[in-house]
Design a protein around this motif. Structure first.
Motif, PDB file in Angstrom:
ATOM      1  N   LYS A  45       0.811  -1.210   0.000  1.00 38.57           N
ATOM      2  CA  LYS A  45       0.000   0.000   0.000  1.00 38.57           C
ATOM      3  C   LYS A  45       0.850   1.268   0.000  1.00 38.57           C
ATOM      4  N   ARG A  46       2.125   1.149   0.340  1.00 42.33           N
ATOM      5  CA  ARG A  46       3.011   2.315   0.258  1.00 42.33           C
ATOM      6  C   ARG A  46       3.348   2.621  -1.198  1.00 42.33           C
ATOM      7  N   LYS A  47       3.401   1.561  -2.009  1.00 41.98           N
ATOM      8  CA  LYS A  47       3.683   1.717  -3.443  1.00 41.98           C
ATOM      9  C   LYS A  47       2.678   0.881  -4.228  1.00 41.98           C
ATOM     10  N   PRO A  48       1.459   1.368  -4.357  1.00 46.88           N
ATOM     11  CA  PRO A  48       0.411   0.605  -5.060  1.00 46.88           C
ATOM     12  C   PRO A  48       0.792   0.344  -6.511  1.00 46.88           C
ATOM     13  N   ARG A 103      -2.578   5.949  -7.228  1.00 47.83           N
ATOM     14  CA  ARG A 103      -2.254   7.117  -6.398  1.00 47.83           C
ATOM     15  C   ARG A 103      -3.204   7.249  -5.213  1.00 47.83           C
ATOM     16  N   LEU A 104      -4.467   6.937  -5.428  1.00 46.67           N
ATOM     17  CA  LEU A 104      -5.466   7.079  -4.357  1.00 46.67           C
ATOM     18  C   LEU A 104      -5.555   5.848  -3.466  1.00 46.67           C
ATOM     19  N   ARG A 105      -4.825   4.784  -3.801  1.00 44.36           N
ATOM     20  CA  ARG A 105      -4.787   3.605  -2.941  1.00 44.36           C
ATOM     21  C   ARG A 105      -3.594   3.646  -1.986  1.00 44.36           C
ATOM     22  N   LYS A 106      -2.812   4.681  -2.091  1.00 43.97           N
ATOM     23  CA  LYS A 106      -1.600   4.787  -1.283  1.00 43.97           C
ATOM     24  C   LYS A 106      -1.941   4.993   0.188  1.00 43.97           C
ATOM     25  N   GLU A 107      -1.263   4.247   1.056  1.00 44.67           N
ATOM     26  CA  GLU A 107      -1.433   4.366   2.501  1.00 44.67           C
ATOM     27  C   GLU A 107      -0.065   4.421   3.166  1.00 44.67           C
ATOM     28  N   LEU A 108      -0.062   4.948   4.397  1.00 45.60           N
ATOM     29  CA  LEU A 108       1.190   5.012   5.161  1.00 45.60           C
ATOM     30  C   LEU A 108       1.443   3.698   5.899  1.00 45.60           C
TER      31      LEU A 108
END
Length: 487
Positions: free
Chosen positions: A444-447, A482-487
């Motif tokens: 999730k950091r790099k979808p 881009r919108l699936r990116k999480e920390l």
């Protein structure tokens, strides 16, 4: 000058009975129950048999007979055609339904709630506000949408107040009333003119020295574009904070509601209705058994009372009153006979269709794995049953089946096909399942981008274009990388 000439024309007309049959076929169980109840009320010659009927067959209507109007009713007919010495019953019941069908009860819950408009009007009338300002505030509340937003331009509201209410004011005045009165009402965020303002109104009411709340408010006010685009590194650099601090702030933002009016009943009356399965599909010892919900196979017969009236007429053909009554009864009896026949045809059509579907998707019903679904279109089932494609479409429309894997919408079983690298046809549903599985396991950091998804699916044997990946992703309600990116 008038001239006579011959003209050859080819046309097609549907009889009223055919039209009614098509309508009956596409009705799901609840709608069919309502339609049957309506027909029983309108035609007293039709009734539900209280006892198990005999196995006698009933005759179909004469195709030349029209049930609409009384002008087409023949006055010379044999009453014995409508009198039955052995009292046979017209039936459409079948043993092909589940014993558990009685568990599918229709529970319609009628509940009444308060609308957002009423809730806000109650509050605005309880606060200390000048009368002229109150009228403007009430008009603003009346212009809020169901989510609690003010989507209209303030200038348009000023114009409307002047033309429709006779209240002459200014943009600054309306904005002042909006910000100092309407936006102070509960729920927090009401009266906002956009998502950013809505979230800010909510976070500002959180009176707290919490560092995460303060950071969340700053991000919403000054870095809203970076937040919506998930440019987290930019936010971290801007405020010189740690990643954990940003996570805490994002958690506070996630607690806010983007639609503050969503919890209110916008239509005042809400009807919650259960889904009643039209079919019951069970698996016993590796055999898939499809059955009809018994509500789709009612036991109907012609009214005994109407038979008695016709018997009376047969003994007194000279009475004009009896003859007129018999004409009316003949029409009702023929209508009842046709309706029973239509119900029987509907039942047989439903059974043949569900049997064909179960046969086609046998592996799916055995395993319950959606990846085992075969590509299936309406034409496939039409070829098996011999019905027209439009008939199959009407059968599966709004129909549900109770399966060992839960309630299933029949249309979900249908899908197009693609050819994999092995030359085999696979269902597009299977490809979507693999796509969803790959995205669920991504970092999730790099979808994964759509181009990367193309490469992965190609390695799995699915040679799909990037635009097809994008289409399937949108159908699965999965946002871009881009919108699936999480920390």
């Amino acid at each position: 000058m008038l001239k006579q000439h011959l003209q050859l024309k080819l046309g097609q007309k549907l009889a009223p009975q055919q039209i009614q049959l098509m309508k009956l076929i596409q009705l799901h169980t609840l709608e069919f129950e309502e339609e049957l109840e309506r027909e029983l009320e309108e035609n007293p010659a039709l009734e539900v048999a209280k006892e198990e009927p005999k196995e006698d067959e009933y005759s179909s209507l004469d195709d030349s007979y029209e049930t609409e109007g009384t002008e087409s009713i023949e006055t010379d007919f044999d009453v014995n055609d409508y009198i039955y010495d052995d009292e046979p019953n017209y039936k459409t019941a079948s043993s092909n339904y589940s014993a558990d069908d009685e568990d599918f009860d229709n529970e319609s819950l009628l509940t009444e709630g308060q609308s957002l408009y009423d809730y806000l009007m109650e509050q605005i009338n309880l606060i200390n506000i000048p009368q002229d300002d109150l009228k403007i505030a009430e008009y603003i509340i009346g212009n809020l949408d169901t989510d609690g937003y003010l989507r209209r331009e303030v200038k348009s509201i000023v114009d409307d107040l002047a033309f429709s209410q006779g209240i002459y004011t200014s943009v600054d005045k309306v904005e002042d009333i909006l910000e100092n009165y309407v936006q102070k009402l509960d729920p927090s965020g009401v009266g906002a003119r956009g998502l950013q303002e809505c979230l800010l109104l909510q976070i500002e009411k959180k009176v707290s020295a919490n560092k995460a709340v303060s950071l969340a408010a700053n991000i919403l006010r000054f870095q809203f574009d970076a937040l919506t685009n998930k440019h987290y590194n930019k936010i971290i650099q801007k405020y010189d904070i740690e990643e954990e601090d940003l996570k805490d702030a994002l958690e506070e933002i996630s607690k806010l509601s983007p639609k503050v009016g969503g919890n209110f009943d916008t239509q005042t009356i809400t009807i919650n209705q259960e889904i009643i399965p039209d079919f019951v599909i069970s698996v016993k010892d590796g055999v898939v058994v499809p059955m009809l919900n018994s509500k789709n196979a009612p036991t109907l017969r012609v009214s005994e009372e109407y038979k008695d009236i016709l018997t009376t007429y047969s003994h007194d053909k000279n009475s004009s009153e009896h003859k007129q009554a018999a004409l009316f009864i003949k029409q009702k009896l023929d209508a009842a006979k046709w309706y029973i026949d239509a119900i029987n045809q509907r039942q047989n059509t439903l059974l043949q269709t569900i049997n064909a579907i179960v046969k086609f998707q046998h592996n799916y019903f055995i395993t319950g794995d959606e990846k085992s679904l075969k590509p299936m279109i309406l034409k496939d089932i039409a070829d098996i049953t011999g019905f027209d494609i439009s008939t199959i479409s009407r059968v599966v429309k709004s129909k549900y089946a109770d399966t060992p894997n839960g309630i299933l919408y029949l249309k979900d079983l249908f899908s197009d096909s693609l050819t994999n690298d092995d030359g085999e046809e696979v269902s597009t549903k299977e490809i979507k399942m693999h796509l969803q599985e790959v995205i669920s396991k991504e970092n999730k950091r790099k979808p994964l981008t759509d181009d990367a998804l193309v490469v992965i699916l190609k390695e799995q044997g699915y040679n799909i274009a990037r635009r097809t990946i994008a289409k399937y992703r949108e159908q699965l309600n999965i946002p871009v990388a881009r919108l699936r990116k999480e920390l």
